[in-house]
Design a protein around this motif. Structure first.
Motif, short mmCIF file in Angstrom:
data_model
loop_
_atom_site.label_atom_id
_atom_site.label_comp_id
_atom_site.label_asym_id
_atom_site.label_seq_id
_atom_site.Cartn_x
_atom_site.Cartn_y
_atom_site.Cartn_z
N GLU A 1 -10.99 3.39 5.20
CA GLU A 1 -9.66 3.47 5.79
C GLU A 1 -8.88 2.22 5.44
OE1 GLU A 1 -7.89 4.50 10.18
OE2 GLU A 1 -9.43 2.93 10.08
N VAL A 2 -7.62 2.39 5.06
CA VAL A 2 -6.73 1.26 4.78
C VAL A 2 -5.47 1.44 5.61
CG1 VAL A 2 -5.46 -0.04 3.04
CG2 VAL A 2 -7.62 1.07 2.43
N LEU A 3 -5.21 0.50 6.50
CA LEU A 3 -4.00 0.50 7.33
C LEU A 3 -3.01 -0.47 6.74
CD1 LEU A 3 -5.66 0.39 10.88
CD2 LEU A 3 -4.88 2.40 9.61
N ARG A 4 -1.82 0.02 6.38
CA ARG A 4 -0.81 -0.81 5.74
C ARG A 4 0.46 -0.84 6.58
NH1 ARG A 4 -2.77 2.67 1.84
NH2 ARG A 4 -4.05 1.75 0.16
N GLY A 5 1.18 -1.93 6.50
CA GLY A 5 2.44 -2.06 7.22
C GLY A 5 2.70 -3.51 7.54
N SER A 6 3.65 -3.76 8.43
CA SER A 6 3.86 -5.13 8.88
C SER A 6 2.71 -5.53 9.81
CB SER A 6 5.19 -5.24 9.63
OG SER A 6 5.10 -4.54 10.87
N VAL A 7 2.59 -6.83 10.05
CA VAL A 7 1.54 -7.30 10.97
C VAL A 7 1.69 -6.60 12.32
CG1 VAL A 7 0.66 -9.29 12.24
CG2 VAL A 7 1.27 -9.52 9.83
N ALA A 8 2.92 -6.52 12.82
CA ALA A 8 3.16 -5.89 14.12
C ALA A 8 2.81 -4.40 14.09
CB ALA A 8 4.61 -6.08 14.54
N GLU A 9 3.17 -3.72 13.01
CA GLU A 9 2.87 -2.28 12.90
C GLU A 9 1.37 -2.02 12.83
OE1 GLU A 9 6.92 -0.91 10.47
OE2 GLU A 9 5.07 -1.45 9.39
N VAL A 10 0.68 -2.79 12.03
CA VAL A 10 -0.77 -2.59 11.90
C VAL A 10 -1.48 -2.96 13.20
CG1 VAL A 10 -2.85 -3.32 10.66
CG2 VAL A 10 -0.74 -2.84 9.40
N ARG A 11 -0.97 -3.98 13.89
CA ARG A 11 -1.56 -4.33 15.20
C ARG A 11 -1.46 -3.14 16.14
NH1 ARG A 11 -3.96 -4.42 18.96
NH2 ARG A 11 -4.23 -6.03 20.57
N ALA A 12 -0.34 -2.44 16.14
CA ALA A 12 -0.18 -1.27 17.01
C ALA A 12 -1.12 -0.15 16.60
CB ALA A 12 1.26 -0.79 16.97
N LYS A 13 -1.35 0.02 15.29
CA LYS A 13 -2.26 1.06 14.80
C LYS A 13 -3.70 0.77 15.20
CE LYS A 13 0.53 2.17 10.70
NZ LYS A 13 0.57 2.14 9.21
N VAL A 14 -4.07 -0.50 15.14
CA VAL A 14 -5.45 -0.89 15.46
C VAL A 14 -5.75 -0.64 16.93
CG1 VAL A 14 -6.99 -2.88 15.68
CG2 VAL A 14 -5.68 -2.54 13.58
N GLY A 15 -4.78 -0.93 17.81
CA GLY A 15 -4.99 -0.74 19.23
C GLY A 15 -5.97 -1.75 19.80
N ASP A 16 -6.42 -1.49 21.01
CA ASP A 16 -7.33 -2.42 21.68
C ASP A 16 -8.76 -1.91 21.75
OD1 ASP A 16 -5.30 -4.31 22.25
OD2 ASP A 16 -4.60 -3.04 23.91
N GLY A 17 -8.99 -0.72 21.22
CA GLY A 17 -10.34 -0.17 21.24
C GLY A 17 -11.22 -0.79 20.18
N PRO A 18 -12.51 -0.48 20.19
CA PRO A 18 -13.43 -1.05 19.21
C PRO A 18 -13.16 -0.54 17.80
CG PRO A 18 -14.52 0.68 20.47
CD PRO A 18 -13.18 0.45 21.12
N VAL A 19 -13.30 -1.42 16.83
CA VAL A 19 -13.18 -1.07 15.42
C VAL A 19 -14.57 -1.16 14.81
CG1 VAL A 19 -12.17 -1.73 13.20
CG2 VAL A 19 -10.82 -1.94 15.30
N VAL B 1 -5.22 -3.77 6.36
CA VAL B 1 -6.55 -3.89 6.96
C VAL B 1 -7.43 -2.82 6.32
CG1 VAL B 1 -7.90 -3.64 9.06
CG2 VAL B 1 -5.73 -4.87 9.12
N CYS B 2 -8.44 -3.27 5.59
CA CYS B 2 -9.30 -2.37 4.83
C CYS B 2 -10.67 -2.30 5.52
CB CYS B 2 -9.47 -2.87 3.40
SG CYS B 2 -7.90 -3.22 2.56
N ARG B 3 -11.06 -1.09 5.87
CA ARG B 3 -12.29 -0.90 6.64
C ARG B 3 -13.23 0.05 5.90
NH1 ARG B 3 -14.40 2.52 10.38
NH2 ARG B 3 -12.69 3.98 10.07
N GLU B 4 -14.52 -0.30 5.89
CA GLU B 4 -15.55 0.55 5.30
C GLU B 4 -15.24 0.91 3.84
OE1 GLU B 4 -18.59 2.09 7.73
OE2 GLU B 4 -18.03 0.02 7.28
N LEU B 5 -14.85 -0.06 3.05
CA LEU B 5 -14.49 0.17 1.67
C LEU B 5 -15.63 0.83 0.88
CD1 LEU B 5 -12.55 -3.13 0.91
CD2 LEU B 5 -11.59 -0.82 0.97
N THR B 6 -15.30 1.81 0.10
CA THR B 6 -16.19 2.61 -0.77
C THR B 6 -17.10 3.55 0.01
OG1 THR B 6 -18.17 1.19 -1.00
CG2 THR B 6 -16.26 0.64 -2.38
N LYS B 7 -17.05 3.52 1.33
CA LYS B 7 -17.94 4.35 2.14
C LYS B 7 -17.24 5.64 2.55
CE LYS B 7 -20.28 0.22 3.88
NZ LYS B 7 -20.65 -0.58 5.07
N LEU B 8 -17.98 6.52 3.23
CA LEU B 8 -17.47 7.84 3.60
C LEU B 8 -16.20 7.76 4.45
CD1 LEU B 8 -17.86 10.92 3.62
CD2 LEU B 8 -19.34 10.63 5.64
#
Length: 276
Positions: free
Chosen positions: A194-212, A184-191
């Motif tokens: 962030e890139v979250l890597r892993g299995s789908v289940a692992e990245v889902r846990a990293k993302v959480g339920d809060g706002p992205v 999951v790549c967020r705000e590419l080239t910006k200040l």
């Protein structure tokens, strides 16, 4: 003599990514056609460029295409830009480019920033074969059908997603194969890139339920050849191609090549449905 349509890639975040050729073209054309003139206006102002602009977005694309064609026929050079990245890639502009080509008006593409390619190369997933899905459909039925097809895709899949729907997307992908790798790549080239890597289940846990926050690109690993094929999903995908105008055999072969399901099996499933 008709003018030239320049399809210009612009930064997806970092202004330093604008090429010299793009800057020179934006400064020299007679008209800049932008997805959002306010956003493009800020970009041009930062470059010291004062240009005549017209908007082109989903709501006015058909009407604006005719107006831009008229300007090109009169000999004016036009630059087409999106809000960021390469125009036409999930952005307006295809009808204009197609119309120019049909009329013999020259179209030049100025390569540059692309969120699709940037996310792909930073994902750590295979790059030799990939497919771009853009934004998934909004309606539940269409979205489910696309997710089913994506789950059967052998190639790396790149897609865009709204930050508020990212957690839901990962939830939808988990039942298909929670161990499949994703980035999951967020705000590419910006200040705050962030890139979250892993299995789908692992990245889902990293993302959480809060706002992205920020713009998101998701890169999903293709299905392993060892995974069992899903004939029903393959037939459903082929049925969609037929509904869009493809011939039954063509649809069967296209889906078979991608999924590994025998083309004859897909075709036999399509024939009675189309005959009835």
């Amino acid at each position: 003599m008709a003018g030239v349509l320049h399809v210009v890639a612009t930064p997806i975040g970092n202004l330093g990514d604008l090429t010299d050729r793009a800057r020179e073209t934006l400064a020299s054309v007679d008209l800049v056609v932008a997805e959002d003139t306010r956003r493009t206006g800020k970009l041009l102002a930062s470059l010291g460029i004062h240009a005549r602009m017209r908007s082109m977005f989903e709501g006015n694309e058909r009407r604006r295409t005719g107006e831009v064609l008229a300007a090109l026929r009169d000999g004016g050079d036009v630059a087409l830009v999106s809000d960021g990245g390469t125009p036409l890639v999930s952005d307006p502009g295809y009808p204009l480019v197609r119309a120019c080509i049909d009329e013999g008006i020259e179209v030049r593409a100025l390569p540059g920033p692309s969120a699709v390619i940037t996310a792909l190369v930073v994902s750590g997933l295979p790059t030799e074969r990939f497919v771009f899905e853009g934004f998934l459909p909004r309606s539940a039925g269409e979205r489910s059908a696309r997710l089913t097809a994506i789950a059967e895709e052998f190639r790396t899949v790149v897609l865009f997603e709204s930050p508020r729907r990212l957690a839901g997307l990962l939830d939808d992908l988990t039942p298909f194969d929670g161990d499949r790798r994703v980035a999951v790549c967020r705000e590419l080239t910006k200040l705050h890139e962030e890139v979250l890597r892993g299995s789908v289940a692992e990245v889902r846990a990293k993302v959480g339920d809060g706002p992205v926050r920020g713009e998101v690109v998701v890169v999903l690993e293709g299905r392993s050849a060892e995974m069992p094929v899903d004939v029903d999903a393959a037939v459903a995908e082929a049925r969609g191609l037929v509904a869009d105008g493809a011939r039954k055999r063509e649809a069967a072969h296209r889906v078979a090549e991608r999924t590994g399901v025998p083309a004859n099996a897909i075709y036999r499933a399509l024939v009675p449905e189309r005959a009835g």
